[in-house]
Design an enzyme around this catalytic site. Structure first.
Site, PDB file in Angstrom:
ATOM      1  N   ASP A 178      -7.320  -6.083   4.092  1.00 35.03           N
ATOM      2  CA  ASP A 178      -5.924  -6.625   3.727  1.00 35.03           C
ATOM      3  C   ASP A 178      -5.814  -8.130   3.727  1.00 35.03           C
ATOM      4  O   ASP A 178      -5.169  -8.800   3.417  1.00 35.03           O
ATOM      5  CB  ASP A 178      -4.969  -5.821   4.233  1.00 35.03           C
ATOM      6  CG  ASP A 178      -4.619  -4.463   3.496  1.00 35.03           C
ATOM      7  OD1 ASP A 178      -4.604  -4.334   2.378  1.00 35.03           O
ATOM      8  OD2 ASP A 178      -4.201  -3.548   4.282  1.00 35.03           O
ATOM      9  N   ASP A 209      -2.185  -3.712   6.616  1.00 38.40           N
ATOM     10  CA  ASP A 209      -2.407  -3.525   7.833  1.00 38.40           C
ATOM     11  C   ASP A 209      -3.658  -3.110   8.012  1.00 38.40           C
ATOM     12  O   ASP A 209      -3.992  -2.909   9.229  1.00 38.40           O
ATOM     13  CB  ASP A 209      -1.255  -2.438   8.487  1.00 38.40           C
ATOM     14  CG  ASP A 209      -1.799  -1.037   7.868  1.00 38.40           C
ATOM     15  OD1 ASP A 209      -2.677  -1.056   6.795  1.00 38.40           O
ATOM     16  OD2 ASP A 209      -0.951  -0.059   8.012  1.00 38.40           O
ATOM     17  N   ASP A 245      28.395 -34.793  12.503  1.00 37.11           N
ATOM     18  CA  ASP A 245      27.127 -33.866  12.715  1.00 37.11           C
ATOM     19  C   ASP A 245      27.392 -32.719  13.384  1.00 37.11           C
ATOM     20  O   ASP A 245      26.656 -31.566  13.243  1.00 37.11           O
ATOM     21  CB  ASP A 245      25.789 -34.548  13.139  1.00 37.11           C
ATOM     22  CG  ASP A 245      25.174 -35.393  12.127  1.00 37.11           C
ATOM     23  OD1 ASP A 245      25.357 -35.319  10.882  1.00 37.11           O
ATOM     24  OD2 ASP A 245      24.488 -36.509  12.398  1.00 37.11           O
ATOM     25  N   ASP A 295       0.839  -1.137  -0.025  1.00 31.53           N
ATOM     26  CA  ASP A 295       0.163  -0.032  -0.111  1.00 31.53           C
ATOM     27  C   ASP A 295       0.962   1.375  -0.018  1.00 31.53           C
ATOM     28  O   ASP A 295       2.221   1.166   0.216  1.00 31.53           O
ATOM     29  CB  ASP A 295      -0.681  -0.110   1.357  1.00 31.53           C
ATOM     30  CG  ASP A 295      -1.981   1.071   1.177  1.00 31.53           C
ATOM     31  OD1 ASP A 295      -2.283   1.610   0.076  1.00 31.53           O
ATOM     32  OD2 ASP A 295      -2.787   1.161   2.152  1.00 31.53           O
ATOM     33  N   ASN A 326      30.549 -41.472   1.601  1.00 29.41           N
ATOM     34  CA  ASN A 326      31.331 -42.237   2.501  1.00 29.41           C
ATOM     35  C   ASN A 326      30.436 -43.704   2.808  1.00 29.41           C
ATOM     36  O   ASN A 326      31.206 -44.869   2.888  1.00 29.41           O
ATOM     37  CB  ASN A 326      31.476 -41.685   4.045  1.00 29.41           C
ATOM     38  CG  ASN A 326      32.767 -40.639   3.881  1.00 29.41           C
ATOM     39  OD1 ASN A 326      33.276 -40.339   2.821  1.00 29.41           O
ATOM     40  ND2 ASN A 326      32.550 -39.611   4.894  1.00 29.41           N
TER      41      ASN A 326
END
Length: 836
Positions: A588, A584, A681, A323, A652
């Site tokens: 909307d 807002d 990890d 807007d 792997n």
């Protein structure tokens, strides 16, 4: 407590709920709230559920079952080690995800919605989730209704119940008593939690909250999860893809090992452990950690993320619709003039405007605030009688007052000039009243003059009436008195912001209800060149398919009606864009829902904040630009883990599976595989802190399964080749036994998988793009720990033994070559991929 509250009187229900029209006492409300909290607590222990979720993977559950079974078969040590490693991995993941969840919870408290209730005889604002049965709710336009309740009194109340009943148009509500058998969509005297007020005001007696509300009952039977985003869908599909490969590979490996007369239990455990190594089991945790970290950084930049996955969508956004007022402009409206139809300053226009703005009780807006700031306007002899609240169809607000001096009732209407003129038949001039038709061209000329200067023009009309109550049907045959001229200049920094958005590959499109002349003037002021405008009338006259092409080529949508905002957003999405929408206001909400990413501000009406996925703490596009950058960084770091999971781990484990077919022993024991997996990890858990190259932020990023597949095949194959080289050196050159082979392979595997993250984390050379300190230090620490582990007292327990220096040197040489070749291959890969 009766459930058919719509068939009872407010007085009877107040008695049952031990309340009154003046509301509950603070003490009574607190007691009821504590009772609700106890029910919520017993329904779900979120920490426990989160902990259990870490072990829900079918493969992990199967591994746990196999480990427990092997205890009964006498293999106690291996089973205990496996169980310990699985639980440690799960605990690490739990701690990280819990921290991510708590971060999000804390941020959401900043933007929680509030509602107005009567407590101790006075109106106060409380968080919507603290409403209890017996509360008296005060509703105005834009309010999200916090509970199912009975209307005590209302004025021109219209409620949007589409989310509950599917009814497209707002429903009129009023006080009364209706039949017990009335279906939900016929209960005109009731409102329901989760719906919102479009226009009007009301006083409501809260009856059912939370799980007892109509929405709560639906949630008990249906999934309450919101639809998954493209990113979530891609992650899920990618996980299934890897899972399928894993299961097929595991079944083959297990069958072949059994065929080669290797121990069945050991082969089974090895296959399961291999599956854990292959599966990106940390993917959900890594994503949560990355997104929570990104959300925290965005919060520091004053953008609150309500749904973590919206960060990815934010990063991939290439069209931003906004807007005009408050976002592109200052949002501090100034009244420049109150003029009559001859263009002269008119005290009567100023007086009527002040009456209208100061006495209205709907949602506050900058225009009314500007009018209320007028000085030396005497209205003591007026008293308010009635009001017709503003709504987005009429685009007008009418106040009815009694004039004590003249002992008459007066209607005063203020609103969009076109709409006000449509309900007028006469015009007030300095020489008396004239038919509107005689002054229409003069009014239009003034409108054009001010609009082309970027000013907003409203109309003011009046009519004397004899009634004490009015409805919208009374808005007719009014006298046009004059115009209000407002200015709302563009923000000083907005030109720079628009340029920054363009540099980030985000096109800004303006959607406004202002006329096309004002919209064009403002667009030019903020840096648009050769502005392409589409008006509401043109949108009405084109087909949906034609609108797709038109919307994509349009810069400014002017004179837009509320329902057209959603049409525009959907057309832009259909054109292949990832669309963000900033809103807002009450009207909307549909557009916020329709957008890929809905954005609101913290001072927006409740319905807009609830519909949005991101909430800005400041009405400033500069904040949004920083948020886009942070969103893209978060997405980039999430992709880094996926790249790792599809290269080093996959390579792997695949090569180890292949080696198990021709080696006389398993290359690693099950608990050693899990140990390898856990150590590799650890560095990835810090990936959220990593620096991101500028080219990864410079343009919208989207999930690209083709790129990931190519990356997996390229770097996974390279990893496998060096793994097989390692096997050859250990077994054929160094003539190792089973324990030394496993120890050497463990060290090489952990070190190479850890260090290669530093290579694949960037498309630049490893020296040109530096990793974050947490990632670098964790990687180095894990690599050192892997090298030293065979020399610790725990080594023998896990089946490792100390290695001669020649073995360590050989492993170091292999890892060094792997890193160098990975770096060279990366350069070739990105060059080839970008040119294709």
């Amino acid at each position: 407590m009766t459930t058919q509250f719509w068939s009872e009187s407010p007085k009877a229900l107040c008695s049952q709920l031990k309340t009154s029209p003046s509301g509950l006492s603070s003490g009574a409300a607190k007691t009821l709230l504590l009772e609700q909290a106890k029910v919520k607590h017993t329904q779900k222990n979120t920490d426990l559920h989160l902990l259990i979720a870490q072990f829900k993977s079918p493969i992990v559950l199967l591994l746990l079952f196999a480990a427990i079974l092997s205890i009964f078969l006498g293999d106690h040590l291996d089973s205990i080690i496996i169980l310990l490693i699985v639980f440690v991995s799960g605990a690490l993941s739990f701690v990280q995800e819990r921290g991510a969840r708590n971060t999000l919870t804390a941020m959401l408290k900043v933007i929680e919605t509030h509602c107005s209730v009567m407590r101790d005889g006075r109106a106060i604002d409380i968080p919507s989730n603290e409403v209890v049965p017996g509360d008296i709710l005060l509703l105005t336009a834009g309010s999200t209704i916090a509970a199912d309740g009975l209307i005590i009194e209302s004025k021109e109340l219209f409620v949007d119940e589409a989310s509950l009943t599917g009814e497209t148009f707002p429903v009129e509500k009023h006080a009364g008593i209706i039949d017990q058998a009335s279906p939900l969509n016929a209960r005109s005297n009731s409102v329901f939690g989760g719906t919102h007020v479009v226009s009007g005001t009301a006083t409501i007696l809260s009856i059912n909250t939370n799980a007892q509300s109509e929405f709560g009952k639906i949630s008990e039977h249906l999934s309450s999860e919101v639809p998954e985003t493209d990113f979530e869908r891609g992650i899920r599909q990618f996980g299934y893809f890897l899972m399928e490969i894993t299961l097929v590979l595991v079944l083959i490996i297990f069958a072949v090992n059994v065929f080669l007369h290797k121990p069945i239990l050991e082969s089974f455990m090895f296959s399961l452990a291999l599956a854990v190594g292959l599966t990106p089991q940390l993917l959900p945790a890594i994503i949560s950690i990355n997104l929570a970290s990104g959300a925290k950084k965005m919060a520091e930049g004053k953008v609150i993320v309500k749904r973590l996955s919206a960060i990815e969508t934010f990063g991939s956004m290439n069209v931003l619709c906004s807007d005009k007022t408050g976002t592109l402009t200052e949002g501090i409206v100034e009244l420049h003039g109150a003029i009559d139809v001859q263009g002269q300053e008119c005290p009567a226009v100023k007086l009527l405007a002040f009456l209208n703005a100061s006495l209205e009780t709907g949602f506050t807006n900058p225009i009314d605030l500007a009018i209320r700031n007028l000085q030396n306007v005497k209205v003591d002899h007026f008293s308010k009688l009635d009001e017709i609240p503003y709504d987005f169809s009429r685009k007008c607000l009418t106040i009815m007052v009694h004039d004590d001096r003249e002992s008459t009732n007066l209607m005063v209407t203020k609103g969009a000039l076109k709409n006000v003129l449509s309900i007028c038949t006469r015009v007030q001039t300095s020489s008396g009243e004239l038919p509107l038709a005689q002054m229409q061209s003069s009014i239009d000329e003034m409108m054009t003059k001010y609009s082309e200067a970027g000013k907003r023009v409203l109309g003011v009309a009046q009519k004397r009436v004899s009634e004490n109550r009015i409805t919208t049907t009374d808005e007719c045959e009014m006298i046009f008195v004059g115009m209000l001229i407002f200015s709302d200049p563009p923000k000083p920094e907005i030109i720079k912001v628009v340029q920054e958005l363009n540099e980030l590959g985000v096109r800004l499109k303006v959607i406004t209800g202002d006329n096309h002349l004002v919209a064009t003037a403002v667009a030019k002021q903020i840096g648009f060149i050769d502005v392409k405008i589409l008006r509401a009338e043109e949108i009405k006259n084109v087909s949906p398919d034609a609108l797709v092409a038109l919307a994509n080529a349009t810069d400014v949508f002017a004179e837009v009606e509320p329902n057209q905002k959603e049409q525009i957003i959907l057309a832009l999405r259909k054109a292949g864009n990832v669309v963000g929408y900033i809103g807002d206001g009450i009207n909307d909400a549909p557009a916020l829902h329709a957008a890929d990413v809905g954005i609101s501000v913290n001072n927006a009406v409740d319905v807009a904040k609830e519909a949005a996925q991101l909430v800005m703490l400041e009405h400033d596009l500069e904040v949004l630009v920083a948020g886009i950058r942070e969103g893209r960084k978060t997405f980039a770091n999430t992709m880094k883990y996926i790249f790792m999971a599809t290269s080093a781990n996959f390579g792997n484990m695949s090569s180890m599976a292949a080696a198990s077919l021709f080696l006389p022993f398993l290359p690693l024991l099950p608990h050693q595989i899990l140990m390898t997996n856990m150590l590799t990890d650890l560095p990835e858990m810090t990936i959220a802190t990593d620096a991101v190259d500028e080219e990864m932020v410079a343009k919208p990023m989207r999930w690209n399964i083709k790129f990931i597949r190519s990356f997996m095949l390229t770097f996974g194959t390279l990893s496998s080749l060096f793994d097989l080289l390692t096997f050859y050196v250990l077994y054929a050159v160094l003539k190792t036994g089973a324990e030394q082979f496993r120890t050497g392979w463990f060290v090489e595997s952990v070190v190479s998988a850890s260090l290669v993250v530093l290579v694949i984390r960037t498309s630049r050379s490893i020296t040109a793009s530096r990793p974050s300190k947490p990632l670098l230090y964790t990687t180095i620490s894990v690599s050192i720990a892997a090298c030293l582990f065979p020399f610790t007292p725990l080594a023998a327990t896990l089946g490792f033994q100390a290695l001669p220096l020649t073995f360590i040197a050989a492993m170091g040489a292999i890892v060094g070559c792997y890193i160098v070749i990975a770096e060279l291959l990366k350069k070739s890969f990105y060059k080839r991929f970008h040119s294709s």
